[in-house]
Motif scaffolding. Structure first.
Motif, short mmCIF file in Angstrom:
data_model
loop_
_atom_site.label_atom_id
_atom_site.label_comp_id
_atom_site.label_asym_id
_atom_site.label_seq_id
_atom_site.Cartn_x
_atom_site.Cartn_y
_atom_site.Cartn_z
N GLU A 45 0.81 -1.21 0.00
CA GLU A 45 0.00 0.00 0.00
C GLU A 45 0.84 1.26 0.00
O GLU A 45 0.33 2.36 -0.02
N ALA A 46 2.14 1.10 0.08
CA ALA A 46 3.06 2.23 -0.05
C ALA A 46 4.10 1.86 -1.08
O ALA A 46 4.52 0.72 -1.18
N SER A 47 4.48 2.82 -1.91
CA SER A 47 5.43 2.54 -2.98
C SER A 47 6.72 3.30 -2.73
O SER A 47 6.71 4.45 -2.32
N VAL A 48 7.84 2.63 -3.00
CA VAL A 48 9.15 3.22 -2.76
C VAL A 48 10.04 2.95 -3.96
O VAL A 48 10.00 1.88 -4.54
N GLU A 49 10.82 3.92 -4.34
CA GLU A 49 11.80 3.71 -5.40
C GLU A 49 13.09 4.37 -4.99
O GLU A 49 13.11 5.50 -4.51
N VAL B 50 18.58 9.71 -3.88
CA VAL B 50 17.25 10.27 -3.63
C VAL B 50 16.27 9.12 -3.45
O VAL B 50 16.25 8.18 -4.24
N GLN B 51 15.46 9.18 -2.38
CA GLN B 51 14.48 8.14 -2.11
C GLN B 51 13.10 8.78 -2.09
O GLN B 51 12.89 9.81 -1.43
N ALA C 265 13.46 11.70 0.58
CA ALA C 265 14.62 11.61 1.46
C ALA C 265 15.88 11.68 0.61
O ALA C 265 16.05 10.89 -0.32
N THR C 266 16.75 12.62 0.90
CA THR C 266 17.97 12.77 0.11
C THR C 266 19.04 13.49 0.91
O THR C 266 18.76 14.35 1.75
N PHE D 152 13.75 17.81 -7.95
CA PHE D 152 14.86 18.68 -8.34
C PHE D 152 15.79 18.87 -7.15
O PHE D 152 15.37 19.29 -6.06
N THR D 153 17.07 18.54 -7.34
CA THR D 153 18.09 18.75 -6.33
C THR D 153 19.23 19.56 -6.94
O THR D 153 19.21 19.90 -8.12
N ASP D 154 20.24 19.81 -6.12
CA ASP D 154 21.37 20.59 -6.62
C ASP D 154 22.18 19.83 -7.66
O ASP D 154 23.01 20.42 -8.36
N THR D 155 21.95 18.51 -7.78
CA THR D 155 22.69 17.74 -8.78
C THR D 155 21.88 17.49 -10.04
O THR D 155 22.38 16.89 -10.99
#
Length: 433
Positions: free
Chosen positions: A356-360, A365-366, A379-380, A420-423
């Motif tokens: 019921e929860a999806s994670v990649e 980066v999570q 989470a990053t 979007f992150t600094d990388t």
């Protein structure tokens, strides 16, 4: 070093919640056989070790395996030529092929590694993994695939006795002392007390240390855990890893510690919920934030689960569970005790709450979406800038500069998240139920 099963069996509790576990026969015709130390090879195949749940001091050499995702199990015997050897660990490769580590229980005995290629009918010792020192004590055997494996034992001649094979056990080479962290005084390992993810493997010690290889045993590092001993008389614990970096320790009091750097550092988790970790065994679902905890002690028995990396726990039952292992969000097992009349002995996961929860995982980066709470979390360790959510038609649904965003206002469906992150930009898909 030998790990003793101390929990007494509970006589056939039938109260396990059907939406999570379904108990079925473990394949043993003898009653009170416990089933533990599961190796889940794939979605259909799993091997596990049997033991005497009525009197754990009785030594038996039995196993059971399933080829149909736990619907049916068939038992067999480890025919090693010495019925008094203890069974330490089991590693399956396919339906016909498996390896077993056996340890000496009496003076003058020699343990080692045995292999079957006929589904457990016959077992042949892998003499190249010699374990022939008077102090040799095999604890672990693990094969990453049909050819590449490790056999891990207590220190002999001043360093850990670890062998590698790259040809399915035909030959083994002992890891040289220069590639291993030095053992502490009287430090030992424990039976089947390890975790693995990808090419990484971790095993635990009597000094509360975790010894880790990220390259299938070529080189090793050592880290101190929050525990003083992983199988002590008052403190003991279990370990599991979701990825090569993210892992969890559960101690026998139900405390949880997590790492995000492969085991180098650990932090205690403050958790809440309707349940609690049970202090026996713990298993991540690989590459997710989901984990299941079980307990086998008579005064601390049950099972529970978390879908948010151990922060919130939901109770499942208060039945006695011996071990736990998951392959993915639809296949997982926990041990019970056989009753040939009532077709009991092993729990298999038959629920839906774990998907019921999806994670990649997206490199560093999570992305985690919890359908129960309606929250999407990023989470990053990188510098987070913003998040955009699109439906499959390309319509922009949500934007946020926060790493935690509610999805309660968007309808059910499949969405694309742009992070979007600094990388740069990371893209991932998630499902809103």
């Amino acid at each position: 070093m030998r790990k003793i099963f101390t929990g007494l069996f509970i006589v056939f509790c039938l109260g396990a919640q059907a939406q999570f576990w379904t108990e079925t026969s473990s394949g043993f015709s003898t009653n009170f056989r416990g089933l533990s130390k599961f190796h889940v090879v794939d979605a259909n195949l799993a091997w596990a070790i049997g033991y005497d749940g009525f009197n754990t001091a009785n030594n038996i050499q039995q196993f059971s395996k399933t080829d149909d995702s736990g619907l049916t199990w068939s038992s067999g015997v480890f025919d090693l030529g010495d019925t008094s050897l203890g069974i330490a660990d089991l590693s399956g490769v396919d339906s016909n092929t498996a390896f077993v580590a056996a340890y000496p229980r009496q003076a003058g005995q020699q343990g080692g590694i045995w292999k079957t290629t006929d589904a457990g009918v016959t077992w042949t010792q892998q003499t190249a993994a010699s374990f022939n020192n008077v102090a040799s004590f095999p604890n672990i055997v693990h094969y990453f695939d049909a050819n590449n494996g490790l056999a891990i034992g207590d220190p002999t001649n001043g360093y850990w006795e670890i062998y590698t094979s790259n040809n399915g056990g035909t030959t083994y080479s002992r890891i040289p002392s220069a590639s291993l962290p030095a053992p502490l005084n009287n430090e030992t390992g424990y039976l089947s007390q390890f975790a693995y993810s990808g090419d990484s493997i971790w095993f635990t010690t009597s000094a509360g240390r975790i010894i880790h290889s990220a390259n299938r045993g070529v080189t090793w590092s050592v880290y101190q855990s929050p525990l003083s001993d992983f199988e002590g008389t008052t403190i003991f614990g279990d370990i599991s890893f979701a990825t090569s970096n993210r892992g969890v320790i559960q101690d026998n009091a139900g405390n949880i510690f997590k790492t995000t750097d492969g085991g180098q550092t650990w932090n205690a988790v403050v958790f809440s919920g309707t349940g609690t970790p049970y202090g026996g065994a713990i298993s991540y679902l690989p590459n997710t934030f989901h984990m299941v905890s079980t307990g086998g002690e008579a005064n601390f028995a049950g099972s529970s689960y978390s879908v948010d990396d151990g922060t919130t726990w939901i109770n499942i039952d208060t039945d006695q569970h011996v071990g736990v292992a998951f392959f993915n969000d639809t296949v997982g097992y926990s041990g019970s005790f056989s009753n040939a009349t009532n077709n009991l002995g092993v729990f298999r996961y038959t629920g839906s709450v774990l998907n019921e929860a999806s994670v990649e995982e997206l490199g560093e980066v999570q992305l985690f979406h919890n359908n129960q709470t309606g929250q999407l979390e990023v989470a990053t360790g990188q510098q987070f800038k913003n998040l955009r959510i699109y439906d499959l038609h390309g319509q922009l649904g949500l934007t946020s500069t926060s790493t935690l965003i509610s999805t309660n206002l968007i309808p059910s469906g499949v969405y694309i998240a742009q992070i979007f992150t600094d990388t740069g930009l990371k893209t991932s898909k998630f499902i809103k139920y």
